[in-house]
Design a protein around this motif. Structure first.
Motif, PDB file in Angstrom:
ATOM      1  N   ASP A 195       0.834  -1.205   0.000  1.00  0.00           N
ATOM      2  CA  ASP A 195       0.000   0.000   0.000  1.00  0.00           C
ATOM      3  C   ASP A 195       0.873   1.262   0.000  1.00  0.00           C
ATOM      4  OD1 ASP A 195      -2.423  -1.384   0.045  1.00  0.00           O
ATOM      5  OD2 ASP A 195      -2.552  -1.356   2.236  1.00  0.00           O
TER       6      ASP A 195
ATOM      7  N   GLU B 199       1.233   4.246  -2.982  1.00  0.00           N
ATOM      8  CA  GLU B 199       1.092   5.689  -2.758  1.00  0.00           C
ATOM      9  C   GLU B 199       2.370   6.423  -3.146  1.00  0.00           C
ATOM     10  OE1 GLU B 199      -0.255   9.281  -2.375  1.00  0.00           O
ATOM     11  OE2 GLU B 199      -1.516   7.488  -2.365  1.00  0.00           O
ATOM     12  N   GLN B 200       3.512   5.852  -2.820  1.00  0.00           N
ATOM     13  CA  GLN B 200       4.778   6.490  -3.206  1.00  0.00           C
ATOM     14  C   GLN B 200       4.931   6.546  -4.725  1.00  0.00           C
ATOM     15  OE1 GLN B 200       7.686   4.157  -1.044  1.00  0.00           O
ATOM     16  NE2 GLN B 200       7.642   5.555   0.701  1.00  0.00           N
TER      17      GLN B 200
ATOM     18  N   ARG C 230       2.455   6.716  -6.905  1.00  0.00           N
ATOM     19  CA  ARG C 230       1.544   7.769  -7.389  1.00  0.00           C
ATOM     20  C   ARG C 230       2.144   9.158  -7.117  1.00  0.00           C
ATOM     21  NH1 ARG C 230      -2.864   5.389  -9.167  1.00  0.00           N
ATOM     22  NH2 ARG C 230      -3.683   3.549  -8.157  1.00  0.00           N
ATOM     23  N   GLU C 231       2.717   9.351  -5.949  1.00  0.00           N
ATOM     24  CA  GLU C 231       3.335  10.644  -5.612  1.00  0.00           C
ATOM     25  C   GLU C 231       4.513  10.935  -6.543  1.00  0.00           C
ATOM     26  OE1 GLU C 231       3.721  14.258  -3.760  1.00  0.00           O
ATOM     27  OE2 GLU C 231       2.086  12.809  -3.574  1.00  0.00           O
TER      28      GLU C 231
ATOM     29  N   GLU D 216      -1.160  -2.278  -5.645  1.00  0.00           N
ATOM     30  CA  GLU D 216      -2.466  -2.437  -4.997  1.00  0.00           C
ATOM     31  C   GLU D 216      -3.003  -3.859  -5.186  1.00  0.00           C
ATOM     32  OE1 GLU D 216      -3.818   2.237  -5.436  1.00  0.00           O
ATOM     33  OE2 GLU D 216      -4.487   0.800  -6.924  1.00  0.00           O
TER      34      GLU D 216
END
Length: 177
Positions: A53, A57-58, A60-61, A127
């Motif tokens: 998870d 997120e990393q 996407r950032e 994911e």
């Protein structure tokens, strides 16, 4: 049949009973150990899912930062082209100069879209991995069984065997007792 055979038969039943009790205890302890191992494996899968998870997120950032950088670089290229044309006396809002600037803007947008797509797919992969790890944890926990039931099952199996031995003892030695 002799008396010594009868005593040996009873001794055999006693040893069988002790063996059945020991087997039941061993089955109970073995199931407890198997359950502890299953819980540990499930917990490990959930921890790995949490890491996935974070990785999603990393990713996407990182993609958002790369898009912003690509946008800035693209705007600088267009500004440089326009300044070069203007310095040469070419009107930048018409004709070939406008076509070159428009083409550069299209390339810039394409690059930004590709960065978004690539990092989005990478994040989605993380994911999916997280989801699969959580499902694996749930399935591992579902394999856990009652340690008490394992002991009782072993005890019942041994008890049935002892009963059959006792019945045979009665048949063989009941005539003199």
């Amino acid at each position: 049949m002799s008396l010594s055979n009868g005593v040996l038969g009873l001794l055999g039943l006693g040893v069988g009973a002790a063996s059945t009790a020991a087997s039941a205890r061993a089955a109970y302890e073995q199931q407890q150990a198997a359950n502890a191992a299953a819980e540990w494996n499930a917990s490990l899968s959930e921890e790995n899912a949490g890491i996935k998870d974070i990785m999603a997120e990393q990713t996407r950032e990182m993609g958002r930062h790369q898009v912003a950088l690509a946008k800035e670089e693209g705007q600088q290229k267009i500004a440089t082209q326009r300044a070069t044309y203007a310095a040469s006396g070419v009107k930048v809002d018409t004709g070939s100069a406008l076509d070159v600037v428009a083409e550069q803007a299209g390339k810039n947008q394409y690059q930004q879209d590709m960065i978004e797509y690539t990092t989005g797919m990478d994040a989605w992969g993380h994911e999916v991995d997280a989801y699969n790890l959580r499902q694996s944890a749930a399935m591992t926990r579902a394999t856990k069984q009652s340690a008490g039931l394992a002991g009782i099952t072993s005890l019942l199996g041994g008890g049935t065997s002892l009963y059959n031995q006792y019945r045979q003892y009665q048949i063989d030695f009941g005539k003199w007792g």
